[in-house]
Structure formats: C-alpha cells, structure tokens
Design a protein around this motif. Sequence first.
Motif, mmCIF file in Angstrom:
data_model
loop_
_atom_site.group_PDB
_atom_site.id
_atom_site.type_symbol
_atom_site.label_atom_id
_atom_site.label_comp_id
_atom_site.label_asym_id
_atom_site.label_seq_id
_atom_site.Cartn_x
_atom_site.Cartn_y
_atom_site.Cartn_z
ATOM 1 N N PRO A 1 -8.130 1.715 4.307
ATOM 2 C CA PRO A 1 -7.163 1.432 3.243
ATOM 3 C C PRO A 1 -7.832 0.874 1.991
ATOM 4 O O PRO A 1 -8.859 0.204 2.092
ATOM 5 N N LYS A 2 -7.233 1.144 0.872
ATOM 6 C CA LYS A 2 -7.814 0.726 -0.401
ATOM 7 C C LYS A 2 -7.566 -0.756 -0.677
ATOM 8 O O LYS A 2 -6.677 -1.356 -0.104
ATOM 9 N N LYS A 3 -8.348 -1.297 -1.593
ATOM 10 C CA LYS A 3 -8.150 -2.671 -2.038
ATOM 11 C C LYS A 3 -7.016 -2.720 -3.061
ATOM 12 O O LYS A 3 -6.580 -1.695 -3.564
ATOM 13 N N GLY A 4 -6.579 -3.919 -3.387
ATOM 14 C CA GLY A 4 -5.429 -4.153 -4.257
ATOM 15 C C GLY A 4 -5.256 -3.251 -5.456
ATOM 16 O O GLY A 4 -4.270 -2.518 -5.551
ATOM 17 N N ALA A 5 -6.184 -3.304 -6.414
ATOM 18 C CA ALA A 5 -6.024 -2.544 -7.660
ATOM 19 C C ALA A 5 -6.029 -1.042 -7.409
ATOM 20 O O ALA A 5 -5.236 -0.298 -7.987
ATOM 21 N N GLU A 6 -6.913 -0.598 -6.539
ATOM 22 C CA GLU A 6 -6.983 0.832 -6.204
ATOM 23 C C GLU A 6 -5.693 1.288 -5.541
ATOM 24 O O GLU A 6 -5.190 2.372 -5.797
ATOM 25 N N ARG A 7 -5.190 0.429 -4.670
ATOM 26 C CA ARG A 7 -3.969 0.747 -3.936
ATOM 27 C C ARG A 7 -2.793 0.867 -4.900
ATOM 28 O O ARG A 7 -1.983 1.786 -4.778
ATOM 29 N N LYS A 8 -2.721 -0.030 -5.871
ATOM 30 C CA LYS A 8 -1.637 0.019 -6.851
ATOM 31 C C LYS A 8 -1.722 1.289 -7.687
ATOM 32 O O LYS A 8 -0.701 1.912 -7.966
ATOM 33 N N GLN A 9 -2.932 1.676 -8.054
ATOM 34 C CA GLN A 9 -3.099 2.921 -8.830
ATOM 35 C C GLN A 9 -2.653 4.114 -7.990
ATOM 36 O O GLN A 9 -2.026 5.044 -8.504
ATOM 37 N N ALA A 10 -2.962 4.093 -6.705
ATOM 38 C CA ALA A 10 -2.563 5.181 -5.812
ATOM 39 C C ALA A 10 -1.040 5.240 -5.698
ATOM 40 O O ALA A 10 -0.448 6.318 -5.715
ATOM 41 N N ILE A 11 -0.399 4.080 -5.604
ATOM 42 C CA ILE A 11 1.063 4.021 -5.546
ATOM 43 C C ILE A 11 1.651 4.606 -6.829
ATOM 44 O O ILE A 11 2.569 5.430 -6.788
ATOM 45 N N LEU A 12 1.100 4.202 -7.977
ATOM 46 C CA LEU A 12 1.595 4.721 -9.258
ATOM 47 C C LEU A 12 1.436 6.235 -9.336
ATOM 48 O O LEU A 12 2.344 6.939 -9.792
ATOM 49 N N ALA A 13 0.307 6.736 -8.861
ATOM 50 C CA ALA A 13 0.057 8.182 -8.897
ATOM 51 C C ALA A 13 1.102 8.928 -8.059
ATOM 52 O O ALA A 13 1.617 9.972 -8.476
#
Length: 65
Positions: A1-13
Amino acid sequence: PKKGAERKQAILAILVENSTITQAQLMKEMGLTRKQVQKDMKELQEEGELVREGTNRSGRWVVKD
C-alpha cells in the motif's frame, strides 16, 4: 500500500475517473481499510482538494484543480 500523499493522489485519480464511486468500492480497488479511506478523504476535503456535491446517497465527488 502507498504512503499518505501518494495514496491521496491515487484516490483523487480514481475520483476524477469515477465521481460517484463509493468508499466501499474505493477500499476494494485500493486494498485499504474503510478507516484509511475515510481519513484520507476527510483530509482531502479539509485541504480543499475534494468537494462533495449532492446527498450521500446520490451525490458525487468533485476534484478541485
């Protein structure tokens, strides 16, 4: 699983592609817990990057540029 900022960018995408996706669907797609998804989405809303339009049932997510 991705870390915080990366995860948020993935959610936005994902939300850009599918603005009516549910948190449960996001959980499955990203392999996260409900708590992680809720926390990230709450933070994105607080940061002004994500806005909810409409009701919880029939609303959609709007990603701000």
